[in-house]
Each structure stands twice: as structure tokens, then as C-alpha cells.
Motif scaffolding. Sequence first.
Motif, mmCIF file in Angstrom:
data_model
loop_
_atom_site.group_PDB
_atom_site.id
_atom_site.type_symbol
_atom_site.label_atom_id
_atom_site.label_comp_id
_atom_site.label_asym_id
_atom_site.label_seq_id
_atom_site.Cartn_x
_atom_site.Cartn_y
_atom_site.Cartn_z
ATOM 1 N N TYR A 1 -2.290 -8.012 -17.120
ATOM 2 C CA TYR A 1 -1.304 -9.091 -17.013
ATOM 3 C C TYR A 1 0.044 -8.518 -16.602
ATOM 4 C CZ TYR A 1 2.000 -12.630 -18.762
ATOM 5 O OH TYR A 1 3.030 -13.518 -18.893
ATOM 6 N N TYR A 2 0.685 -9.173 -15.616
ATOM 7 C CA TYR A 2 1.967 -8.693 -15.110
ATOM 8 C C TYR A 2 2.975 -9.843 -15.143
ATOM 9 C CZ TYR A 2 5.133 -5.885 -12.254
ATOM 10 O OH TYR A 2 6.204 -5.151 -11.794
ATOM 11 N N PRO A 3 3.724 -9.983 -16.233
ATOM 12 C CA PRO A 3 4.689 -11.077 -16.339
ATOM 13 C C PRO A 3 5.827 -10.915 -15.345
ATOM 14 C CG PRO A 3 4.976 -9.520 -18.142
ATOM 15 C CD PRO A 3 3.739 -9.107 -17.409
ATOM 16 N N HIS A 4 6.259 -12.024 -14.784
ATOM 17 C CA HIS A 4 7.339 -12.004 -13.802
ATOM 18 C C HIS A 4 7.964 -13.392 -13.720
ATOM 19 C CE1 HIS A 4 9.559 -10.521 -10.317
ATOM 20 N NE2 HIS A 4 9.038 -9.329 -10.556
ATOM 21 N N GLU A 5 9.042 -13.484 -12.977
ATOM 22 C CA GLU A 5 9.698 -14.768 -12.773
ATOM 23 C C GLU A 5 8.800 -15.709 -11.966
ATOM 24 O OE1 GLU A 5 14.351 -13.338 -12.539
ATOM 25 O OE2 GLU A 5 13.204 -13.497 -10.692
ATOM 26 N N ASP A 6 9.088 -17.002 -12.066
ATOM 27 C CA ASP A 6 8.381 -18.012 -11.283
ATOM 28 C C ASP A 6 6.876 -17.980 -11.521
ATOM 29 O OD1 ASP A 6 8.108 -20.089 -9.319
ATOM 30 O OD2 ASP A 6 7.442 -18.580 -7.891
ATOM 31 N N GLN A 7 6.484 -17.849 -12.773
ATOM 32 C CA GLN A 7 5.066 -17.909 -13.101
ATOM 33 C C GLN A 7 4.793 -19.146 -13.945
ATOM 34 O OE1 GLN A 7 3.911 -13.151 -13.058
ATOM 35 N NE2 GLN A 7 3.634 -14.310 -14.913
ATOM 36 N N ASP A 8 3.731 -19.825 -13.609
ATOM 37 C CA ASP A 8 3.316 -20.996 -14.366
ATOM 38 C C ASP A 8 3.049 -20.584 -15.820
ATOM 39 O OD1 ASP A 8 0.807 -22.627 -15.442
ATOM 40 O OD2 ASP A 8 1.890 -23.910 -14.033
ATOM 41 N N GLU A 9 3.635 -21.324 -16.761
ATOM 42 C CA GLU A 9 3.516 -20.942 -18.168
ATOM 43 C C GLU A 9 2.073 -20.969 -18.663
ATOM 44 O OE1 GLU A 9 6.125 -23.130 -20.675
ATOM 45 O OE2 GLU A 9 7.950 -22.464 -19.644
ATOM 46 N N LYS A 10 1.329 -21.975 -18.253
ATOM 47 C CA LYS A 10 -0.062 -22.060 -18.707
ATOM 48 C C LYS A 10 -0.888 -20.908 -18.140
ATOM 49 C CE LYS A 10 -4.193 -24.933 -18.869
ATOM 50 N NZ LYS A 10 -5.058 -23.772 -18.539
ATOM 51 N N ILE A 11 -0.715 -20.615 -16.853
ATOM 52 C CA ILE A 11 -1.458 -19.509 -16.249
ATOM 53 C C ILE A 11 -1.084 -18.199 -16.932
ATOM 54 C CG2 ILE A 11 -1.829 -18.177 -14.139
ATOM 55 C CD1 ILE A 11 -1.491 -20.740 -12.554
ATOM 56 N N SER A 12 0.198 -18.031 -17.239
ATOM 57 C CA SER A 12 0.645 -16.814 -17.920
ATOM 58 C C SER A 12 -0.021 -16.681 -19.284
ATOM 59 C CB SER A 12 2.162 -16.819 -18.074
ATOM 60 O OG SER A 12 2.799 -16.698 -16.820
ATOM 61 N N ARG A 13 -0.084 -17.778 -20.021
ATOM 62 C CA ARG A 13 -0.747 -17.735 -21.337
ATOM 63 C C ARG A 13 -2.220 -17.404 -21.190
ATOM 64 N NH1 ARG A 13 2.391 -22.440 -22.226
ATOM 65 N NH2 ARG A 13 0.563 -23.750 -21.851
ATOM 66 N N ASP A 14 -2.865 -17.999 -20.190
ATOM 67 C CA ASP A 14 -4.287 -17.736 -19.964
ATOM 68 C C ASP A 14 -4.526 -16.276 -19.598
ATOM 69 O OD1 ASP A 14 -4.840 -20.374 -20.496
ATOM 70 O OD2 ASP A 14 -5.044 -20.971 -18.390
ATOM 71 N N LEU A 15 -3.651 -15.725 -18.764
ATOM 72 C CA LEU A 15 -3.792 -14.324 -18.365
ATOM 73 C C LEU A 15 -3.626 -13.397 -19.564
ATOM 74 C CD1 LEU A 15 -1.797 -14.421 -15.007
ATOM 75 C CD2 LEU A 15 -4.201 -13.767 -15.220
ATOM 76 N N LEU A 16 -2.631 -13.675 -20.401
ATOM 77 C CA LEU A 16 -2.430 -12.824 -21.575
ATOM 78 C C LEU A 16 -3.608 -12.927 -22.533
ATOM 79 C CD1 LEU A 16 -0.827 -10.899 -23.275
ATOM 80 C CD2 LEU A 16 0.520 -12.828 -24.145
ATOM 81 N N ARG A 17 -4.114 -14.130 -22.757
ATOM 82 C CA ARG A 17 -5.285 -14.281 -23.638
ATOM 83 C C ARG A 17 -6.495 -13.536 -23.070
ATOM 84 N NH1 ARG A 17 -3.333 -19.729 -24.819
ATOM 85 N NH2 ARG A 17 -4.496 -20.540 -23.042
ATOM 86 N N ALA A 18 -6.668 -13.603 -21.739
ATOM 87 C CA ALA A 18 -7.778 -12.895 -21.105
ATOM 88 C C ALA A 18 -7.621 -11.388 -21.301
ATOM 89 C CB ALA A 18 -7.828 -13.229 -19.609
ATOM 90 N N GLN A 19 -6.390 -10.893 -21.194
ATOM 91 C CA GLN A 19 -6.148 -9.463 -21.399
ATOM 92 C C GLN A 19 -6.434 -9.063 -22.849
ATOM 93 O OE1 GLN A 19 -3.014 -7.166 -19.445
ATOM 94 N NE2 GLN A 19 -1.975 -7.080 -21.420
ATOM 95 N N GLN A 20 -5.969 -9.860 -23.787
ATOM 96 C CA GLN A 20 -6.206 -9.555 -25.190
ATOM 97 C C GLN A 20 -7.704 -9.516 -25.501
ATOM 98 O OE1 GLN A 20 -3.876 -12.737 -26.810
ATOM 99 N NE2 GLN A 20 -2.001 -11.507 -26.952
ATOM 100 N N ARG A 21 -8.441 -10.435 -24.909
ATOM 101 C CA ARG A 21 -9.895 -10.447 -25.123
ATOM 102 C C ARG A 21 -10.539 -9.213 -24.505
ATOM 103 N NH1 ARG A 21 -14.057 -15.333 -23.302
ATOM 104 N NH2 ARG A 21 -15.973 -14.309 -24.033
ATOM 105 N N ALA A 22 -10.092 -8.833 -23.303
ATOM 106 C CA ALA A 22 -10.637 -7.641 -22.649
ATOM 107 C C ALA A 22 -10.351 -6.393 -23.476
ATOM 108 C CB ALA A 22 -10.041 -7.496 -21.248
ATOM 109 N N ILE A 23 -9.161 -6.305 -24.061
ATOM 110 C CA ILE A 23 -8.819 -5.174 -24.926
ATOM 111 C C ILE A 23 -9.714 -5.161 -26.155
ATOM 112 C CG2 ILE A 23 -7.033 -4.253 -26.455
ATOM 113 C CD1 ILE A 23 -4.954 -5.181 -24.384
ATOM 114 N N ASP A 24 -9.865 -6.320 -26.795
ATOM 115 C CA ASP A 24 -10.700 -6.413 -27.999
ATOM 116 C C ASP A 24 -12.136 -5.999 -27.722
ATOM 117 O OD1 ASP A 24 -8.558 -7.309 -29.494
ATOM 118 O OD2 ASP A 24 -9.063 -9.435 -29.280
#
Length: 221
Positions: free
Chosen positions: A126-149
Motif C-alpha cells: 500500500y502506498y498512501p498519497h494525495e488524491d486517493q479515494d478513501e474507500k480504495i485506500s481503506r481496502d488496500l490497507l486491509r488487503a495489506q494487513q491480511r497479506a502480512i497476517d
Amino acid sequence: MRARWRACVYWLFIAILLPGLAQAGAQNREVRVAWVPDGDTLILEDREVVRIKGMDAPETAGNGRPDQYFAQEATERLEELIKDRVITLKTGQVPEDRYGRTLAHAYLPSGENIGLLLVREGLAFYYPHEDQDEKISRDLLRAQQRAIDESAGFWPEVLNQHPEVETWAGNKRSKRFHHPGCGYGQRISEHNREEFDTLREAFYAGYAPCRRCTPWPDADR
């Protein structure tokens, strides 16, 4: 009274206009990809360069540097996903980066977000940056957390890097984290500073590594 009325009209106008402008700034278009140079970049048939938004993949070799760990795996998986398919690009309010590359989320014909798939499989982060859709950002972070787990893809190796480091410095404003010896990290103000004991904590919180002091291993580690 008139001033108050004009102010109400002004803000009502802004409330009506801004959503329309935001919608006008976003564009969807169907494209074909000519080739894939790495796990987060697409070269279209007309030679347009597209950088997939919201994620970052290990860097392939270039400018005297070797492949980063899992760079080839990420590239090959992206090639597999887009091969012989028409994909949809969705751009936002900032259509290009400073290098002139188109910034867009990319979608398969099924509607699946390609960047999200790569993050979920542990092939990109996940690479947070400006002009990112909030829902997509949340989904990306959740996907990363699951991949780490689930220790997917590159995570087991990456998270074991630099065990000698006691504290990684995060910047709350930029959402980047730094090696303690990095000059950028040393200049973070106390107000914006957040510290992490491990790489896992930093990535799990949604921070991405600084490009100057990235902990990423080379492919020949």
C-alpha cells in the motif's frame, strides 16, 4: 442581512458545484497494454505510461541497481493479469505525476482492482498519497494487513530485514517511514513524528518506506 444572504448563496453554490467538478475530473477509459516494465507500471499501445495508483511494487533493475526482492514475480503476475485483456483506467483529480506518467486505478473486465489484487497477494504494498479515494485506500490497507497476517508473497523476507533497528521513524503527514540514519527521518517534527518498533508495525499502520532509505532487499539477497 444582505451580506449573510450572499454568503449563504455562495456556499450553496460551492456545495452544488464541487461534486460536479470532482466528477468531471475523474475519467474512465478502456485500454490495451503493450508491455509491463514492472509490477506497478503499464505501457499502453500508444506508448502512454501509466502508474497504478495506491500501491508500489518492488523495483526492477535499472540505472545500475539490481532487481529488488520479488520484482520479477510482481512483474510476471501483472503481465498475467492483463494479458490479452481490455482493462479500464480510472484517473482522479491529479491525472499525472511529476514524471508525466498517467496516475490511475486499473480494473480487469470483471471489475477487480488490479492494484488491490497485487497487494492482497503480497506482490505490492500500500502506498498512501494525495488524491486517493478513501474507500480504495481503506481496502488496500486491509488487503495489506491480511497479506502480512498470512505471510503472503514477499512479506516474510521483507519483515525480517534490519532486526538491529530499534525504532523506525514515521511521518504522520507524508505517511512515510524512515531508517533512523535517514536525513529525511531525522528532520521530522515532533508533531508529525510517530515511532515504530518493527517494520511490521510500520507497514501494518499504513506507512510506506522512504525511497532513500528503503529496507527492501535486493533479489540476490
